[in-house]
Write a protein that holds these residues in place. Structure first.
Motif, PDB file in Angstrom:
ATOM      1  N   GLU A 163       8.251  -2.144  -5.034  1.00  0.00           N
ATOM      2  CA  GLU A 163       8.287  -1.173  -6.122  1.00  0.00           C
ATOM      3  C   GLU A 163       7.898  -1.802  -7.459  1.00  0.00           C
ATOM      4  O   GLU A 163       7.314  -1.137  -8.317  1.00  0.00           O
ATOM      5  CB  GLU A 163       9.690  -0.564  -6.235  1.00  0.00           C
ATOM      6  N   GLU A 164       8.226  -3.086  -7.634  1.00  0.00           N
ATOM      7  CA  GLU A 164       7.851  -3.770  -8.868  1.00  0.00           C
ATOM      8  C   GLU A 164       6.339  -3.947  -8.946  1.00  0.00           C
ATOM      9  O   GLU A 164       5.733  -3.781 -10.013  1.00  0.00           O
ATOM     10  CB  GLU A 164       8.559  -5.121  -8.937  1.00  0.00           C
ATOM     11  N   PHE A 165       5.741  -4.273  -7.828  1.00  0.00           N
ATOM     12  CA  PHE A 165       4.286  -4.397  -7.759  1.00  0.00           C
ATOM     13  C   PHE A 165       3.636  -3.041  -8.025  1.00  0.00           C
ATOM     14  O   PHE A 165       2.671  -2.934  -8.791  1.00  0.00           O
ATOM     15  CB  PHE A 165       3.898  -4.908  -6.368  1.00  0.00           C
ATOM     16  N   LEU A 224      -2.726 -10.114  -8.456  1.00  0.00           N
ATOM     17  CA  LEU A 224      -2.615 -11.266  -7.575  1.00  0.00           C
ATOM     18  C   LEU A 224      -1.177 -11.404  -7.093  1.00  0.00           C
ATOM     19  O   LEU A 224      -0.262 -11.633  -7.887  1.00  0.00           O
ATOM     20  CB  LEU A 224      -3.069 -12.538  -8.298  1.00  0.00           C
ATOM     21  N   VAL A 225      -1.003 -11.268  -5.798  1.00  0.00           N
ATOM     22  CA  VAL A 225       0.320 -11.201  -5.194  1.00  0.00           C
ATOM     23  C   VAL A 225       0.892 -12.599  -4.982  1.00  0.00           C
ATOM     24  O   VAL A 225       0.215 -13.500  -4.475  1.00  0.00           O
ATOM     25  CB  VAL A 225       0.239 -10.484  -3.828  1.00  0.00           C
ATOM     26  N   GLY A 226       2.155 -12.764  -5.355  1.00  0.00           N
ATOM     27  CA  GLY A 226       2.916 -13.944  -4.979  1.00  0.00           C
ATOM     28  C   GLY A 226       3.744 -13.625  -3.747  1.00  0.00           C
ATOM     29  O   GLY A 226       3.260 -12.996  -2.805  1.00  0.00           O
ATOM     30  N   ILE A 227       5.001 -14.038  -3.753  1.00  0.00           N
ATOM     31  CA  ILE A 227       5.887 -13.738  -2.619  1.00  0.00           C
ATOM     32  C   ILE A 227       6.585 -12.423  -2.919  1.00  0.00           C
ATOM     33  O   ILE A 227       7.525 -12.361  -3.712  1.00  0.00           O
ATOM     34  CB  ILE A 227       6.909 -14.861  -2.384  1.00  0.00           C
ATOM     35  N   ILE A 228       6.113 -11.363  -2.301  1.00  0.00           N
ATOM     36  CA  ILE A 228       6.667 -10.029  -2.488  1.00  0.00           C
ATOM     37  C   ILE A 228       7.011  -9.462  -1.117  1.00  0.00           C
ATOM     38  O   ILE A 228       6.224  -9.572  -0.171  1.00  0.00           O
ATOM     39  CB  ILE A 228       5.685  -9.109  -3.239  1.00  0.00           C
ATOM     40  N   GLU A 229       8.167  -8.860  -1.019  1.00  0.00           N
ATOM     41  CA  GLU A 229       8.631  -8.309   0.255  1.00  0.00           C
ATOM     42  C   GLU A 229       7.627  -7.285   0.775  1.00  0.00           C
ATOM     43  O   GLU A 229       7.393  -6.258   0.144  1.00  0.00           O
ATOM     44  CB  GLU A 229      10.003  -7.670   0.071  1.00  0.00           C
ATOM     45  N   SER A 230       7.032  -7.593   1.903  1.00  0.00           N
ATOM     46  CA  SER A 230       6.021  -6.712   2.482  1.00  0.00           C
ATOM     47  C   SER A 230       5.918  -7.004   3.972  1.00  0.00           C
ATOM     48  O   SER A 230       6.555  -7.926   4.487  1.00  0.00           O
ATOM     49  CB  SER A 230       4.656  -6.932   1.805  1.00  0.00           C
ATOM     50  N   GLY A 251       0.819  -1.211   0.000  1.00  0.00           N
ATOM     51  CA  GLY A 251       0.000   0.000   0.000  1.00  0.00           C
ATOM     52  C   GLY A 251       0.849   1.256   0.000  1.00  0.00           C
ATOM     53  O   GLY A 251       0.593   2.203  -0.762  1.00  0.00           O
ATOM     54  N   LEU A 252       1.876   1.287   0.830  1.00  0.00           N
ATOM     55  CA  LEU A 252       2.782   2.437   0.863  1.00  0.00           C
ATOM     56  C   LEU A 252       3.531   2.564  -0.455  1.00  0.00           C
ATOM     57  O   LEU A 252       3.692   3.678  -0.979  1.00  0.00           O
ATOM     58  CB  LEU A 252       3.757   2.280   2.032  1.00  0.00           C
ATOM     59  N   ALA A 253       3.996   1.450  -1.010  1.00  0.00           N
ATOM     60  CA  ALA A 253       4.713   1.495  -2.288  1.00  0.00           C
ATOM     61  C   ALA A 253       3.841   2.075  -3.396  1.00  0.00           C
ATOM     62  O   ALA A 253       4.299   2.874  -4.218  1.00  0.00           O
ATOM     63  CB  ALA A 253       5.195   0.096  -2.668  1.00  0.00           C
ATOM     64  N   VAL A 303       1.322 -11.400 -10.122  1.00  0.00           N
ATOM     65  CA  VAL A 303       2.598 -10.702  -9.925  1.00  0.00           C
ATOM     66  C   VAL A 303       3.393 -11.578  -8.960  1.00  0.00           C
ATOM     67  O   VAL A 303       3.407 -11.376  -7.760  1.00  0.00           O
ATOM     68  CB  VAL A 303       2.370  -9.285  -9.348  1.00  0.00           C
ATOM     69  N   ASP A 304       4.051 -12.599  -9.530  1.00  0.00           N
ATOM     70  CA  ASP A 304       4.598 -13.658  -8.682  1.00  0.00           C
ATOM     71  C   ASP A 304       5.891 -14.270  -9.194  1.00  0.00           C
ATOM     72  O   ASP A 304       6.282 -15.354  -8.764  1.00  0.00           O
ATOM     73  CB  ASP A 304       3.544 -14.771  -8.511  1.00  0.00           C
ATOM     74  N   GLY A 305       6.553 -13.600 -10.117  1.00  0.00           N
ATOM     75  CA  GLY A 305       7.815 -14.099 -10.617  1.00  0.00           C
ATOM     76  C   GLY A 305       7.715 -15.391 -11.393  1.00  0.00           C
ATOM     77  O   GLY A 305       8.692 -16.117 -11.538  1.00  0.00           O
ATOM     78  N   GLY A 306       6.525 -15.715 -11.895  1.00  0.00           N
ATOM     79  CA  GLY A 306       6.318 -16.915 -12.686  1.00  0.00           C
ATOM     80  C   GLY A 306       5.956 -18.145 -11.877  1.00  0.00           C
ATOM     81  O   GLY A 306       5.918 -19.261 -12.412  1.00  0.00           O
ATOM     82  N   ARG A 307       5.646 -17.959 -10.609  1.00  0.00           N
ATOM     83  CA  ARG A 307       5.413 -19.102  -9.727  1.00  0.00           C
ATOM     84  C   ARG A 307       4.120 -19.862 -10.051  1.00  0.00           C
ATOM     85  O   ARG A 307       4.063 -21.091  -9.935  1.00  0.00           O
ATOM     86  CB  ARG A 307       5.378 -18.625  -8.277  1.00  0.00           C
ATOM     87  N   SER A 308       3.087 -19.161 -10.472  1.00  0.00           N
ATOM     88  CA  SER A 308       1.782 -19.788 -10.657  1.00  0.00           C
ATOM     89  C   SER A 308       1.692 -20.542 -11.959  1.00  0.00           C
ATOM     90  O   SER A 308       2.338 -20.163 -12.957  1.00  0.00           O
ATOM     91  CB  SER A 308       0.677 -18.738 -10.620  1.00  0.00           C
ATOM     92  N   PRO A 309       0.859 -21.594 -12.016  1.00  0.00           N
ATOM     93  CA  PRO A 309       0.579 -22.242 -13.295  1.00  0.00           C
ATOM     94  C   PRO A 309      -0.249 -21.331 -14.174  1.00  0.00           C
ATOM     95  O   PRO A 309      -0.869 -20.368 -13.694  1.00  0.00           O
ATOM     96  CB  PRO A 309      -0.217 -23.480 -12.876  1.00  0.00           C
TER      97      PRO A 309
END
Length: 261
Positions: A229-231, A187-193, A20-22, A253-259
């Motif tokens: 920042e990427e998100f 849709l968030v994957g593993i993002i630093e938060s 949210g801050l980003a 938005v998950d670096g390709g993790r999802s099918p």
């Protein structure tokens, strides 16, 4: 490509930390004004100060309240518009990862999760849509989780409320497209938060934050966890004129993790 939302006014729930801050920083730096909504007044004040320092010309409002309450959603929207003007961009970002074995989840936990993640989004959409429709311009971004498309075991209630948010996104996108109101989900994957910081703090193995991030990144095809920042960069595109032909989508938005789904 230089993305601008000059003069646009954004309301961001869950706006005091993390994603949210980003997004607040990205919007303000691109010429927008932002109203941050969250429960913690102290964290909100710090976020407001950070955005004002980064974008001195932006109007920034920090408004504390509990969006699980219907009356609070009405108040928070009214105070946001009083502070920065009619809302052009709504980001429904607030939420936690409430999960566990299905038989352990009580009705109260289900209701709390739905109130926070689904009904709050419904109520804020209801508040901003009439003005957007009158002005023939609007953007709504619903921040969900990749579990909305591919839920794992023991992921209720959060995956269910997120999936409902995805259905809400598509329904509103179709209904309000004629009014130039674009509605999308991220849709968030593993993002630093802040959520992942809390998970690291709860890890009993006594490993450092950097070690923990490296470990989590091993399950991501890109080999690392994402940056806020990427998100926020994608959110800015969806909120802008340059994203004017994107609606009704749910973007991982998950670096390709999802099918692929």
């Amino acid at each position: 490509m230089q993305i601008s939302i000059e003069g646009r006014r954004a309301l961001i729930t869950g706006g005091s930390k993390g994603l949210g801050l980003a997004m607040g920083l990205a919007f303000a730096r691109a010429g927008g004004h932002v109203a941050l909504v969250a429960r913690g007044a102290e964290a909100l004040a710090a976020a407001k100060a950070e955005i004002e320092a980064a974008a001195p010309t932006a109007k920034v409002a920090a408004i504390a309240g509990d969006i699980r309450q219907a009356s609070e959603c009405v108040r928070l929207h009214a105070e946001a518009e009083a502070a920065i003007g009619p809302i052009d961009i709504l980001v429904n970002n607030a939420g936690t990862s409430q999960r566990g074995p299905f038989l352990d989840i009580s009705d109260a936990l289900w209701q709390d999760d739905l109130d926070l993640k689904l009904m709050a989004a419904v109520r804020f959409c209801r508040a901003v849509l009439p003005g957007m429709r009158a002005r023939k311009w609007g953007r709504i971004i619903n921040v969900l989780n990749i579990g909305a498309k591919a839920p794992l075991a023991t992921s209720t209630p959060t995956s269910v409320s997120r999936a409902a948010g995805m259905a809400l996104t598509k329904a509103l996108a179709n209904e309000y497209a004629p009014d130039n109101i674009l509605v999308n989900a991220m849709l968030v994957g593993i993002i630093e938060s802040d959520q992942w910081v809390r998970r690291h703090a709860a890890d009993k193995r006594n490993i450092t934050w950097e070690e923990w991030k490296e470990e989590q990144g091993r399950v991501v095809p890109l080999g690392r966890i994402g940056k806020p920042e990427e998100f926020a960069s994608l959110a800015l595109l969806l909120a802008s004129e340059q994203g004017g032909y994107i609606t009704g989508t749910a973007i991982n938005v998950d670096g390709g993790r999802s099918p692929v789904v």
